[in-house]
Write a protein that holds these residues in place. Sequence first.
Motif, PDB file in Angstrom:
ATOM      1  N   MET A 156       0.911  -1.112   0.096  1.00 32.79           N
ATOM      2  CA  MET A 156      -0.156  -0.055   0.079  1.00 32.79           C
ATOM      3  C   MET A 156       0.900   1.188  -0.086  1.00 32.79           C
ATOM      4  N   LEU A 157       0.481   1.901  -0.681  1.00 35.55           N
ATOM      5  CA  LEU A 157       1.174   3.476  -0.798  1.00 35.55           C
ATOM      6  C   LEU A 157       1.018   4.374   0.286  1.00 35.55           C
ATOM      7  N   LYS A 158       2.258   5.120   0.742  1.00 32.07           N
ATOM      8  CA  LYS A 158       1.976   6.070   1.791  1.00 32.07           C
ATOM      9  C   LYS A 158       1.521   7.272   1.058  1.00 32.07           C
ATOM     10  N   LYS A 159       0.606   8.028   1.822  1.00 35.37           N
ATOM     11  CA  LYS A 159      -0.307   9.265   1.041  1.00 35.37           C
ATOM     12  C   LYS A 159       0.997  10.096   0.301  1.00 35.37           C
ATOM     13  N   SER A 160       2.050  10.282   1.117  1.00 35.61           N
ATOM     14  CA  SER A 160       2.838  11.293   0.315  1.00 35.61           C
ATOM     15  C   SER A 160       3.150  10.761  -1.257  1.00 35.61           C
ATOM     16  N   VAL A 161       3.264   9.629  -1.306  1.00 30.94           N
ATOM     17  CA  VAL A 161       3.903   8.979  -2.363  1.00 30.94           C
ATOM     18  C   VAL A 161       2.788   8.957  -3.338  1.00 30.94           C
ATOM     19  N   GLU A 162       1.664   8.567  -2.999  1.00 36.97           N
ATOM     20  CA  GLU A 162       0.283   8.326  -3.633  1.00 36.97           C
ATOM     21  C   GLU A 162       0.202   9.897  -4.234  1.00 36.97           C
ATOM     22  N   ASP A 163       0.104  10.647  -3.432  1.00 34.66           N
ATOM     23  CA  ASP A 163       0.008  12.429  -3.829  1.00 34.66           C
ATOM     24  C   ASP A 163       0.969  12.654  -5.142  1.00 34.66           C
ATOM     25  N   ALA A 164       2.253  12.424  -4.979  1.00 38.26           N
ATOM     26  CA  ALA A 164       3.176  12.657  -5.957  1.00 38.26           C
ATOM     27  C   ALA A 164       3.067  11.690  -7.305  1.00 38.26           C
ATOM     28  N   LEU A 165       2.677  10.587  -7.020  1.00 37.20           N
ATOM     29  CA  LEU A 165       2.389   9.597  -8.320  1.00 37.20           C
ATOM     30  C   LEU A 165       1.298  10.301  -9.095  1.00 37.20           C
ATOM     31  N   ASN A 166       0.146  10.576  -8.115  1.00 36.32           N
ATOM     32  CA  ASN A 166      -0.870  11.262  -9.079  1.00 36.32           C
ATOM     33  C   ASN A 166      -0.706  12.504  -9.714  1.00 36.32           C
ATOM     34  N   LYS A 167       0.323  13.389  -9.139  1.00 32.12           N
ATOM     35  CA  LYS A 167       0.788  14.697  -9.616  1.00 32.12           C
ATOM     36  C   LYS A 167       1.469  14.343 -11.007  1.00 32.12           C
ATOM     37  N   GLN A 168       2.166  13.341 -10.911  1.00 35.45           N
ATOM     38  CA  GLN A 168       3.064  12.933 -12.092  1.00 35.45           C
ATOM     39  C   GLN A 168       2.044  12.526 -13.169  1.00 35.45           C
ATOM     40  N   LEU A 169       1.145  11.649 -12.942  1.00 32.31           N
ATOM     41  CA  LEU A 169       0.226  11.177 -13.744  1.00 32.31           C
ATOM     42  C   LEU A 169      -0.305  12.277 -14.840  1.00 32.31           C
ATOM     43  N   ASN A 170      -0.815  13.526 -13.859  1.00 33.66           N
ATOM     44  CA  ASN A 170      -1.387  14.513 -14.472  1.00 33.66           C
ATOM     45  C   ASN A 170      -0.499  15.146 -15.315  1.00 33.66           C
ATOM     46  N   ALA A 171       0.809  15.279 -14.719  1.00 32.61           N
ATOM     47  CA  ALA A 171       2.014  15.872 -15.674  1.00 32.61           C
ATOM     48  C   ALA A 171       2.231  15.274 -17.172  1.00 32.61           C
ATOM     49  N   GLU A 172       2.247  13.982 -16.845  1.00 36.53           N
ATOM     50  CA  GLU A 172       2.524  13.241 -18.220  1.00 36.53           C
ATOM     51  C   GLU A 172       1.172  13.452 -19.107  1.00 36.53           C
ATOM     52  N   LEU A 173      -0.080  13.494 -18.642  1.00 39.88           N
ATOM     53  CA  LEU A 173      -0.947  13.810 -19.492  1.00 39.88           C
ATOM     54  C   LEU A 173      -0.965  15.211 -20.081  1.00 39.88           C
ATOM     55  N   TYR A 174      -0.705  16.152 -19.378  1.00 42.64           N
ATOM     56  CA  TYR A 174      -0.319  17.349 -19.906  1.00 42.64           C
ATOM     57  C   TYR A 174       0.706  17.329 -21.020  1.00 42.64           C
ATOM     58  N   SER A 175       1.897  16.540 -20.689  1.00 45.82           N
ATOM     59  CA  SER A 175       2.961  16.490 -21.726  1.00 45.82           C
ATOM     60  C   SER A 175       2.380  15.824 -23.012  1.00 45.82           C
ATOM     61  N   SER A 176       1.342  15.261 -22.988  1.00 47.70           N
ATOM     62  CA  SER A 176       0.531  14.414 -24.197  1.00 47.70           C
ATOM     63  C   SER A 176      -0.002  15.775 -25.029  1.00 47.70           C
ATOM     64  N   TYR A 177      -0.768  16.535 -24.052  1.00 47.96           N
ATOM     65  CA  TYR A 177      -1.698  17.506 -24.533  1.00 47.96           C
ATOM     66  C   TYR A 177      -0.660  18.526 -24.973  1.00 47.96           C
ATOM     67  N   LEU A 178       0.405  18.950 -24.518  1.00 53.48           N
ATOM     68  CA  LEU A 178       1.433  19.906 -25.011  1.00 53.48           C
ATOM     69  C   LEU A 178       1.851  19.534 -26.389  1.00 53.48           C
ATOM     70  N   TYR A 179       2.151  18.133 -26.636  1.00 50.73           N
ATOM     71  CA  TYR A 179       2.995  17.583 -27.909  1.00 50.73           C
ATOM     72  C   TYR A 179       1.934  17.519 -28.950  1.00 50.73           C
ATOM     73  N   LEU A 180       0.581  17.267 -28.436  1.00 56.38           N
ATOM     74  CA  LEU A 180      -0.617  17.402 -29.521  1.00 56.38           C
ATOM     75  C   LEU A 180      -0.960  18.637 -29.938  1.00 56.38           C
ATOM     76  N   SER A 181      -0.524  19.713 -29.269  1.00 54.65           N
ATOM     77  CA  SER A 181      -0.929  20.911 -29.443  1.00 54.65           C
ATOM     78  C   SER A 181       0.216  21.285 -30.571  1.00 54.65           C
ATOM     79  N   MET A 182       1.437  20.879 -30.129  1.00 50.55           N
ATOM     80  CA  MET A 182       2.396  21.477 -30.975  1.00 50.55           C
ATOM     81  C   MET A 182       2.358  20.454 -32.515  1.00 50.55           C
ATOM     82  N   SER A 183       1.896  19.401 -32.568  1.00 51.07           N
ATOM     83  CA  SER A 183       1.670  18.586 -33.654  1.00 51.07           C
ATOM     84  C   SER A 183       0.655  19.275 -34.506  1.00 51.07           C
ATOM     85  N   ALA A 184      -0.555  19.859 -33.990  1.00 51.08           N
ATOM     86  CA  ALA A 184      -1.571  20.875 -34.511  1.00 51.08           C
ATOM     87  C   ALA A 184      -0.926  21.847 -35.338  1.00 51.08           C
ATOM     88  N   TYR A 185      -0.114  22.656 -34.444  1.00 51.13           N
ATOM     89  CA  TYR A 185       0.685  23.764 -35.008  1.00 51.13           C
ATOM     90  C   TYR A 185       1.586  23.311 -36.318  1.00 51.13           C
TER      91      TYR A 185
END
Length: 162
Positions: free
Chosen positions: A1-30
């Motif tokens: 089981m994950l400690k809360k601090s690790v779980e929170d940080a992993l969730n933050k990274q999950l969302n950062a990776e999805l933002y990266s996808s969004y950024l590169y898709l925007s660049m692709s459209a450009y």
Amino acid sequence: MLKKSVEDALNKQLNAELYSSYLYLSMSAYFEEIPMKGFAKWLRIQAEEEKAHGMKFYDYIIEAQGTVKLTKIDAPKTSWKSPLDAFEEVYAHEQKVTGMINNLMDLAVKEKDYATQNMLQWFVKEQVEEEANASEIVAKIKMIGERIGHLFCLDHELGKRE
């Protein structure tokens, strides 16, 4: 089981990776608009890769009996001054992601979370490749300079990415 601090940080990274996808898709459209289809294809594939990275975090959080918490993803910019400007941003963004992965690893070490450290090793290695790829494209664009024909050759080369 994950400690809360690790779980929170992993969730933050999950969302950062999805933002990266969004950024590169925007660049692709450009790049589709200007039109440089090879650059567009390379970035669209990169966007899919970043989404897959996000899903690795998603799956790990669930497997480690944590709770996935998706948050709002900010809108990325939609235009750049030039191909060089766009790829300098790709490189800077990958350096930022590397820092985030390193911070996650530091937290996993501090919390003595060996399973998370093991999972993060894949990302540590992956970021070396991500930075190298972006840096190489930036270097090639700089070498090309104002020679537009050479830029179209690079566009053609990047369009061969599978």
